[in-house]
Design an enzyme around this catalytic site. Structure first.
Site, PDB file in Angstrom:
ATOM      1  N   THR A 167       0.806  -1.220   0.000  1.00 59.39           N
ATOM      2  CA  THR A 167       0.000   0.000   0.000  1.00 59.39           C
ATOM      3  C   THR A 167       0.842   1.274   0.000  1.00 59.39           C
ATOM      4  O   THR A 167       0.287   2.371  -0.091  1.00 59.39           O
ATOM      5  CB  THR A 167      -0.929   0.013   1.227  1.00 59.39           C
ATOM      6  OG1 THR A 167      -0.158  -0.250   2.412  1.00 59.39           O
ATOM      7  CG2 THR A 167      -2.015  -1.048   1.093  1.00 59.39           C
ATOM      8  N   GLY A 168       2.172   1.161   0.110  1.00 61.46           N
ATOM      9  CA  GLY A 168       3.030   2.346  -0.001  1.00 61.46           C
ATOM     10  C   GLY A 168       3.493   2.916   1.316  1.00 61.46           C
ATOM     11  O   GLY A 168       3.738   4.127   1.396  1.00 61.46           O
ATOM     12  N   LYS A 169       3.662   2.093   2.337  1.00 71.51           N
ATOM     13  CA  LYS A 169       4.089   2.609   3.646  1.00 71.51           C
ATOM     14  C   LYS A 169       5.530   3.114   3.590  1.00 71.51           C
ATOM     15  O   LYS A 169       5.840   4.200   4.082  1.00 71.51           O
ATOM     16  CB  LYS A 169       3.931   1.502   4.699  1.00 71.51           C
ATOM     17  CG  LYS A 169       2.504   1.006   4.862  1.00 71.51           C
ATOM     18  CD  LYS A 169       2.394  -0.039   5.946  1.00 71.51           C
ATOM     19  CE  LYS A 169       3.059  -1.342   5.550  1.00 71.51           C
ATOM     20  NZ  LYS A 169       2.397  -1.993   4.403  1.00 71.51           N
ATOM     21  N   THR A 170       6.417   2.334   2.996  1.00 78.94           N
ATOM     22  CA  THR A 170       7.814   2.759   2.898  1.00 78.94           C
ATOM     23  C   THR A 170       7.956   3.979   2.009  1.00 78.94           C
ATOM     24  O   THR A 170       8.713   4.910   2.312  1.00 78.94           O
ATOM     25  CB  THR A 170       8.666   1.597   2.353  1.00 78.94           C
ATOM     26  OG1 THR A 170       8.483   0.448   3.175  1.00 78.94           O
ATOM     27  CG2 THR A 170      10.136   1.970   2.331  1.00 78.94           C
ATOM     28  N   HIS A 226     -20.800 -21.559 -13.696  1.00 78.25           N
ATOM     29  CA  HIS A 226     -20.491 -20.438 -12.796  1.00 78.25           C
ATOM     30  C   HIS A 226     -21.103 -19.138 -13.320  1.00 78.25           C
ATOM     31  O   HIS A 226     -21.729 -18.376 -12.572  1.00 78.25           O
ATOM     32  CB  HIS A 226     -18.973 -20.259 -12.671  1.00 78.25           C
ATOM     33  CG  HIS A 226     -18.281 -21.342 -11.909  1.00 78.25           C
ATOM     34  ND1 HIS A 226     -18.682 -21.758 -10.667  1.00 78.25           N
ATOM     35  CD2 HIS A 226     -17.195 -22.094 -12.222  1.00 78.25           C
ATOM     36  CE1 HIS A 226     -17.872 -22.716 -10.241  1.00 78.25           C
ATOM     37  NE2 HIS A 226     -16.958 -22.938 -11.175  1.00 78.25           N
ATOM     38  N   HIS A 281     -18.468 -26.283 -17.341  1.00 78.84           N
ATOM     39  CA  HIS A 281     -18.165 -25.941 -15.943  1.00 78.84           C
ATOM     40  C   HIS A 281     -18.106 -24.424 -15.761  1.00 78.84           C
ATOM     41  O   HIS A 281     -18.743 -23.878 -14.837  1.00 78.84           O
ATOM     42  CB  HIS A 281     -16.828 -26.579 -15.545  1.00 78.84           C
ATOM     43  CG  HIS A 281     -16.441 -26.337 -14.127  1.00 78.84           C
ATOM     44  ND1 HIS A 281     -16.655 -27.248 -13.123  1.00 78.84           N
ATOM     45  CD2 HIS A 281     -15.855 -25.258 -13.516  1.00 78.84           C
ATOM     46  CE1 HIS A 281     -16.217 -26.761 -11.975  1.00 78.84           C
ATOM     47  NE2 HIS A 281     -15.720 -25.545 -12.195  1.00 78.84           N
ATOM     48  N   GLU A 282     -17.360 -23.747 -16.619  1.00 76.60           N
ATOM     49  CA  GLU A 282     -17.223 -22.297 -16.475  1.00 76.60           C
ATOM     50  C   GLU A 282     -18.538 -21.584 -16.770  1.00 76.60           C
ATOM     51  O   GLU A 282     -18.882 -20.593 -16.105  1.00 76.60           O
ATOM     52  CB  GLU A 282     -16.118 -21.780 -17.399  1.00 76.60           C
ATOM     53  CG  GLU A 282     -14.732 -22.320 -17.094  1.00 76.60           C
ATOM     54  CD  GLU A 282     -14.281 -21.998 -15.681  1.00 76.60           C
ATOM     55  OE1 GLU A 282     -14.742 -20.974 -15.120  1.00 76.60           O
ATOM     56  OE2 GLU A 282     -13.484 -22.771 -15.119  1.00 76.60           O
ATOM     57  N   ASP A 295     -13.484 -25.038  -5.894  1.00 75.53           N
ATOM     58  CA  ASP A 295     -14.809 -24.454  -5.673  1.00 75.53           C
ATOM     59  C   ASP A 295     -15.440 -25.005  -4.395  1.00 75.53           C
ATOM     60  O   ASP A 295     -16.030 -24.246  -3.600  1.00 75.53           O
ATOM     61  CB  ASP A 295     -15.717 -24.746  -6.866  1.00 75.53           C
ATOM     62  CG  ASP A 295     -15.168 -24.150  -8.156  1.00 75.53           C
ATOM     63  OD1 ASP A 295     -14.442 -23.150  -8.064  1.00 75.53           O
ATOM     64  OD2 ASP A 295     -15.461 -24.695  -9.232  1.00 75.53           O
TER      65      ASP A 295
END
Length: 659
Positions: A243-246, A464, A460-461, A537
């Protein structure tokens, strides 16, 4: 660093080369200036022929000078004339050598030409022969000073060179060696070396506002001291990885224009007890000398883990943590040393480290929302040729849950794809392909499936995708593909959220379980048997159902209770430690298993009814998918809308979620 004079380091290779050059010159000069070397027998013959003028007898060498040819020829004639006259001479006169000829301008040249040397041999008659032929003989005491001195100095020099070499190897230029165990390993970036500013950090506006007063304090400390205000000694940046702490900590140092000490928490922990504590002391001593400055400790959880946590005590880590606590209490914040740290596991930090007076300011650097993701994408796209900034808005909507590092990777992957395709600018197609690469992995076009396997993967896809499209509250289906990606995915259905979500209802969780079960239900509907392709799944669906029962209290049978402690990390997806023991009875555990099975069975029946009602759409979409290998979610939605007038909308079970 830049601006500092570089020290000239004498290389051992150049030193050896110079010594060899000196020895070579010495050999050449000595060969040119060295007297003519003759054998001892030739020397005796020259003495007998009265050709030798003088000698210097040493312990091992005899050096001398020959007579000039004219003088050597005159001596026999004089001896013959003297014998004819038969004049007696005194002993003093006999011992007196003949006078040398008058020196000429070529005296030095003749001397260099007539000089000789020979190796001395044990000859008891040597001095008698020299006296008999009028040769001047002198003794020479050979000096052994240099020989004795070199006999002592060379071994000492070799030992010293070997010792210095070992010190340099162990010390590694003063960084990681045995002689520098107690020194800090922090990397020091001076003011001109820190080129990061707040303009280089995007998507963390709240965190930047919280940290602006740190910059103001480092620039104008007198402004805070006017009312007696004290800045917090420690600032803890908390957030998920990437996340950009450094980057944010370096931007603070760049904005304030102060030195920046950067070190990882693991650099303090060593095998030897006391080394980490010494490094903490050395770090704060260096920081005080360069104040005002910022000390940044990355991955603080490696150093500040709660004491006594775990089955084995770590004496070195605990001593290092104690020293850090002492340093935080000991130094005055008014000297201008700000301690910043970053971690993604705040729940395991020692409470003494988080109390007021130490790390008493906690700044959350969270995952960016859609506007923040758009800012981050624009920031990283400044050096990339993008066709339209509107494409970045589409990508920002597709990447819910991504952090800054993921978004930077997407821009880079899109640029690489554009270069690979010889394009002048990066378009939306490259950006979307980059998102798919980050989410699902690289395409495995060399993984060839049999026609039967490809057909099963297609159904299968689509199972979903059909269930996800039919049920409300699910993420939109973006793409369905039967091209293998990543390590084990033979196909994939990509769903993209329309907005950032922070809460989920019970019906939405049930819809997610139903979507996960849609693939196996489609296989069972078409082929009358199931395959092993649904193991992931089933695992995810079971985890959701178990969380509904044990954690969220969504079971009518068990009531509003939570049967599981939250052992998961706040900022990490994986658990901190496995569940050690169950804190409920066997009857409750059996009831939990029954409720999990009930949720799974209910959603399975629901999915089977949805797919059987849309079997024609499933078959048509599968034929299209097998022909194209990839179809969009919009194509599937169009096919579903075309088939809806032919069906009885009153029998639609998908419109009414199960409560």
């Amino acid at each position: 660093m830049d601006g500092e004079k570089k020290k000239l380091r004498l290389s051992f290779g150049y030193l050896i080369l110079g010594l060899w050059a000196v020895l070579l010159v010495q050999q050449v000069l000595s060969a040119y200036l060295r007297p003519n070397r003759i054998s001892y027998s030739d020397f005796k013959v020259a003495v007998a022929q009265n050709k030798v003028e003088e000698t210097a007898i040493g312990k091992t060498v005899i050096q001398g000078r020959m007579k000039e040819p004219d003088a050597a020829a005159a001596v026999p004639a004089q001896q013959q004339q003297g014998s004819q006259q038969a004049q007696p001479k005194t002993d003093q006169q006999q011992q007196q050598p003949p006078k040398p000829a008058a020196p000429t301008t070529t005296d030095s040249m003749s001397r260099s030409r007539t000089a000789f040397e020979t190796v001395r041999i044990d000859d008891p008659d040597l001095l008698k022969d020299l006296a008999a032929h009028g040769v001047k003989a002198t003794g020479v005491v050979e000096s052994t000073f240099w020989r004795d001195a070199l006999g002592w100095l060379i071994p000492i020099a070799l030992i010293g060179a070997f010792w210095m070499l070992m010190i340099r190897r162990l010390g590694q230029a003063g960084q990681n060696g045995f002689m520098t165990l107690g020194r800090s390993k922090a990397k020091v970036y001076m003011e001109k070396d820190v080129n990061v500013r707040f303009t280089d950090v995007a998507g963390v506006d709240e965190a930047k506002e919280e940290l602006r007063e740190v910059i103001d304090f480092l620039k104008t400390p007198a402004r805070f001291g006017r009312l007696g205000a004290k800045l917090p000694k420690g600032v803890l940046l908390v957030g998920p990885p990437g996340t950009g702490k450094t980057l944010l900590a370096r931007a603070i140092a760049g904005e304030a224009g102060v030195p920046f000490f950067s070190i990882s928490g693991s650099d303090f922990v060593e095998m030897f007890v006391g080394v980490g504590a010494a490094r903490v002391r050395d770090l704060f001593e260096q920081a005080k000398q360069k104040a005002p400055c910022i000390i940044f400790i990355d991955e603080l959880d490696a150093l500040g883990k709660a004491r006594g946590m775990g089955p084995v005590a770590h004496e070195e880590r605990e001593q290092t943590l104690n020293q850090l606590l002492v340093e935080l209490d000991g130094f005055d914040a008014r000297v201008g040393v700000i301690l910043m740290a970053a971690t993604n596991r705040p729940e395991i930090l020692d409470q003494a480290l988080l109390r007021a007076g130490r790390f008493d300011r906690h700044v959350l650097v969270d995952r960016p929302d859609k506007p923040a993701r758009l800012e981050i994408l624009k920031l990283h796209a400044r050096k990339v040729s993008i066709e339209s900034t509107a494409d970045l808005d589409v990508i920002a909507a597709m990447t819910a849950g991504f952090v800054g590092a993921d978004l930077a990777n997407i821009i880079n992957e899109a640029a690489l794809l554009g270069v690979r395709q010889n394009k002048d600018k990066v378009g939306l197609a490259e950006l979307q392909e980059a998102v798919e690469r980050v989410v699902a992995g690289l395409e495995k076009k060399n993984r060839v499936l049999s026609p039967e396997e490809k057909k099963r993967v297609a159904y299968h896809e689509l199972g979903h995708a059909l269930v996800a499209t039919a049920l409300p509250g699910n993420d939109n289906v973006h793409k369905i593909s039967i091209i293998p990606r990543g390590i084990a995915a033979l196909g994939y259905t990509m769903q993209l959220p329309t907005e950032d979500r922070f809460l989920m209802t019970e019906s939405e969780l049930e819809n997610k379980v139903a979507t996960l079960l849609g693939g196996r239900a489609a296989e069972e509907l078409i082929f009358d048997e199931v395959s092993t392709g649904a193991h992931d799944d089933l695992s995810k669906a079971t985890d959701i159902a178990r969380s509904m029962v044990k954690t969220f209290g969504m079971s009518p049978r068990l009531g509003q209770v939570s049967l599981e402690k939250d052992r998961r990390a706040l900022m990490l997806p994986s658990p901190i430690e496995p569940v050690a023991r169950v804190e409920y009875s066997e009857q409750t555990a059996r009831a939990v298993d029954d409720e999990v099975r009930r949720i799974i069975d209910e959603q399975r029946e629901r999915v089977a009814e949805i797919l059987s009602h849309r079997r024609q759409v499933l078959v048509r979409a599968a034929q299209l998918l097998l022909a194209k290998e990839t179809i969009s979610g919009q194509e599937l939605r169009d096919m579903m809308q075309e088939s809806e007038p032919e069906q009885d909308s009153s029998s639609e079970p998908a419109a009414v979620p199960i409560s």
